[in-house]
Structures are given as structure tokens and as C-alpha cells.
Design an enzyme around this catalytic site. Structure first.
Site, short mmCIF file in Angstrom:
data_model
loop_
_atom_site.label_atom_id
_atom_site.label_comp_id
_atom_site.label_asym_id
_atom_site.label_seq_id
_atom_site.Cartn_x
_atom_site.Cartn_y
_atom_site.Cartn_z
CD GLU A 179 -2.76 1.31 2.47
OE1 GLU A 179 -2.65 0.45 3.36
OE2 GLU A 179 -3.60 2.21 2.50
CE LYS A 221 -5.94 -0.15 1.61
NZ LYS A 221 -6.59 -0.76 2.78
P1 13P Z 1 -9.22 4.42 3.95
O1 13P Z 1 -10.08 3.69 2.97
O2 13P Z 1 -9.99 5.06 5.07
O3 13P Z 1 -8.25 5.36 3.28
O4 13P Z 1 -8.31 3.35 4.68
C1 13P Z 1 -7.70 2.36 3.95
C2 13P Z 1 -6.54 1.87 4.69
O5 13P Z 1 -6.45 0.71 4.96
C3 13P Z 1 -5.51 2.84 5.07
O6 13P Z 1 -4.32 2.14 5.38
#
Ligand code: 13P
Length: 346
Positions: A179, A221
Site C-alpha cells: 500500500e 493497494k
Molecule cells: P481508507 O479507505 O480510510 O483510506 O483506509 C484504507 C486503509 O487501509 C488505510 O491504510
């Protein structure tokens, strides 16, 4: 190649199966408490447990959610009746995941930039989580846009951390969710966000390659390519979808098992509309499934409604299910604002 390669591939595919997305509910205690305090909910372990039980026991959640991402406190908890959350998840046919980074800290020598930590001791923590039943993990890196930042040093440090984490996950049998979040905070334009996301994804895949990460056994992600919250030039739904998909197609190899977006501070309807437009307009050009891994865009209406009140659990669960259902439709390109009305909750 990991001894778990076959299992990892199957898990990754199940995480992004048609019509399914991932539910992020891995807020650290600090973040969870801050969200509770805003609503006047006591910031205690008892209330965090009650809230996570509300989420995980939502009827029908697994129709739309392949798996939840848990936090270390949550993965060890049970329902009030003593059923382990991991059992509740398994009984619903979902796959449990776990956040394993230990948070973003200031990057030395680089004011206003962050680097995500958590590699020390990670091999042992992953082994414990695998043993408990977790089958995927998450590590979030944050990139901030402002005058003169992000620096290449920040992008490289974060990409390196993500790749080292991903390799350790695959060695230990957990599918890594990689991510890299380009933050929505700031007044940057859509074009600026595109360039920073391009540079970030390029470096992330370079580092993943260097660390021998198997791309068909991981999930990306990313954040969407979107103007900053303070930008005075709004972008249409289609423009965000087009910019995001063009940036992904340029940087994300076809062998990646799936792309599951974060919501990053978008409103609930924006998050659904953008995901829907990507699938509806560009779905056929994408070599990977494109779905969601939202926290706020799924949880917020439920959390707001619950407010810590036991009598509102059921109504809060309906709101959670509604967001999961809308985003599931968006992952198939079948969402419309009409759906919000049809599914409206009294
Ligand atoms: P949000 O969808 O609130 O941005 O959170 C996703 C997430 O896992 C952040 O690390």
C-alpha cells in the site's frame, strides 16, 4: 520461490474474486480512539471490541467482502460471548488479514516526509500471525505532496520497506497487500498527483523486482489519482478514473493478482463512483481485477450511527452492509446513485 506459492496465489485470487473487496478495519488504537473521540465514544478497549464485533458479525457481509484487515489487538479478541473473532471470520467464509507495519515516522534529513517502520522482528511476527490463521498482511507507506516534496529519497525509502515486507510475507505464507498511499491532503492538482503516483509506483515495482517478490502472489493497494482536498480545480468522476487507470497501466505489471484501492478521505459516494467508473469505462483494458480495500468509505456511516450505543448495533450493521454492497456493485461497474436510494435505510 516460496514453499507457499500455490497457496499464496489462491489466496490472492480469492481476495479479489468477482464482486468482492477487502474491508480495512485495522486502525491502530490511536487512530481508532481519535475517531471515537470525535463522536463522543469512550476511547477504551471495551468500546473498540464492541465496535469490531459489530462489524464482524454484520449479517451478509461475506457476500461482498473477501476478508477483513485486522489490527494486533483485534486479531486476539473474541465476541462478548467468547467466540474468537478469527472463528467468526472463518465461519462466514472470509479470509483474515493483519496490519503489520508499526506506523509512519518522520524521515530523518527530510522535513515533512515520513517513512513506514516495522521490519525489525517482522519474520517472527508473521510466523505468529500465520499460525493464528491470518493469510494476508498489510503495510502502508505514505507519500506527501507539497512544494518540493516528495523527495526521491522518501519514495525510495518507502518503496524499499514495502518490498522487504512483501518478500518476508511471501516467505512466511501471507499474501502481502502493498500500500503506497499518495495523500489527498494538500492543494495539488490532478496532474501533480498523477506524476507523484507515477514516480511512486515505478519505484515500488522496481524494489519489488529487486527483492524477488512474486507479483501474482500480492495485491496492490494504491490511492486514486485525484486532486488534493484544497485544490480549486475539481476533476470529474471520469477524469479521476481515466488518470488513475492510465497511471496504473503504465506502472503495474499484468501479473499482479489484483488492485484494491484505499478510499483515502473521499466521501462514501465518491469512492463508489470512482471505482465504478474505472470498471465500467476501463475494465476491459485492465489485466487485473480492480476493487476496493476501503476503511472510512465503508465504515463511516455505521460508526456515526452506532455512536457507542448498544441499541443501534443492528441499524449500524445495515449501514455497513449497504456500503459494502454499493462498493461490490462498483467493482463490477454496476453501481449507480439510484442504488443508494433503493438501498436507503430508514
Ligand atoms: P481508507 O479507505 O480510510 O483510506 O483506509 C484504507 C486503509 O487501509 C488505510 O491504510
Amino acid at each position: 520461490m516460496s514453499q507457499y506459492a500455490q497457496e499464496l496465489r489462491a489466496t490472492a485470487q480469492a481476495m479479489v474474486a468477482k464482486g468482492k473487496g477487502i474491508l480495512a478495519m485495522d486502525e491502530s488504537n490511536g487512530t481508532c480512539n481519535r475517531r471515537f473521540q470525535k463522536l463522543g465514544i469512550p476511547a477504551t478497549q471495551e468500546y473498540r471490541q464492541a465496535y469490531r464485533e459489530l462489524i464482524l458479525t454484520t449479517p451478509g457481509l461475506s457476500d461482498y467482502i473477501s476478508g477483513p484487515i485486522l489490527y494486533d489487538e483485534t486479531i486476539r479478541q473474541t465476541t462478548r460471548e467468547g467466540v474468537p473473532f478469527l472463528r467468526v471470520i472463518a465461519d462466514a467464509g472470509m479470509i483474515p488479514g493483519i496490519k503489520v507495519d508499526t506506523g509512519a515516522q518522520d524521515l530523518a534529513g527530510h522535513p515533512h516526509e515520513k517513512v513506514t517502520e516495522g521490519l525489525d522482528g517482522l519474520r517472527d511476527r508473521l510466523a505468529e500471525y500465520y499460525q493464528m490463521g491470518a493469510r494476508f498482511a498489510k503495510w502502508r507507506a505514505v507519500i506527501t505532496i507539497n512544494t518540493d516534496i516528495p523527495s526521491q529519497a522518501c519514495i525510495e525509502a518507502n518503496a524499499h520497506g514495502l518490498a522487504r515486507y512483501a518478500a518476508l510475507c511471501q516467505e512466511g505464507g501471507l499474501v502481502p497487500i502493498v500500500e503506497p498511499e499518495v495523500l489527498i491532503d494538500g492543494d495539488h492538482s490532478l496532474a501533480q498527483c498523477w506524476h507523484v503516483t507515477d514516480a511512486t509506483l515505478h519505484e515500488v515495482f522496481h524494489q519489488l523486482h529487486m527483492q524477488n517478490v512474486a507479483l501474482d502472489q500480492m495485491i496492490l493497494k494504491p490511492s486514486m489519482v485525484i486532486p488534493g482536498l484544497g485544490c480549486n480545480q475539481p476533476a470529474s468522476i471520469e477524469a479521476v478514473a481515466e488518470a488513475t487507470i492510465s497511471c496504473l497501466l503504465k506502472n503495474v505489471p499484468a501479473s499482479v493478482a489484483g488492485v484494491a484501492f484505499l478510499s483515502g478521505g473521499q466521501s462514501t459516494s465518491q469512492a463508489a463512483e470512482h471505482l465504478n467508473a474505472m470498471n465500467l469505462i476501463f475494465g476491459e483494458q485492465c489485466p487485473w481485477p480492480v476493487t476496493f480495500s476501503y476503511a472510512r468509505a465503508i465504515q463511516q456511516p455505521a460508526l456515526d450511527h452506532w455512536g457507542g450505543e448498544p441499541s443501534r448495533v443492528e441499524a449500524a450493521q445495515q449501514r455497513l452492509r449497504q456500503r459494502a454492497q454499493c462498493n461490490s456493485a462498483a467493482s463490477r461497474g454496476e453501481y449507480s446513485s439510484e442504488m443508494e436510494k433503493t438501498l436507503a435505510i430508514a
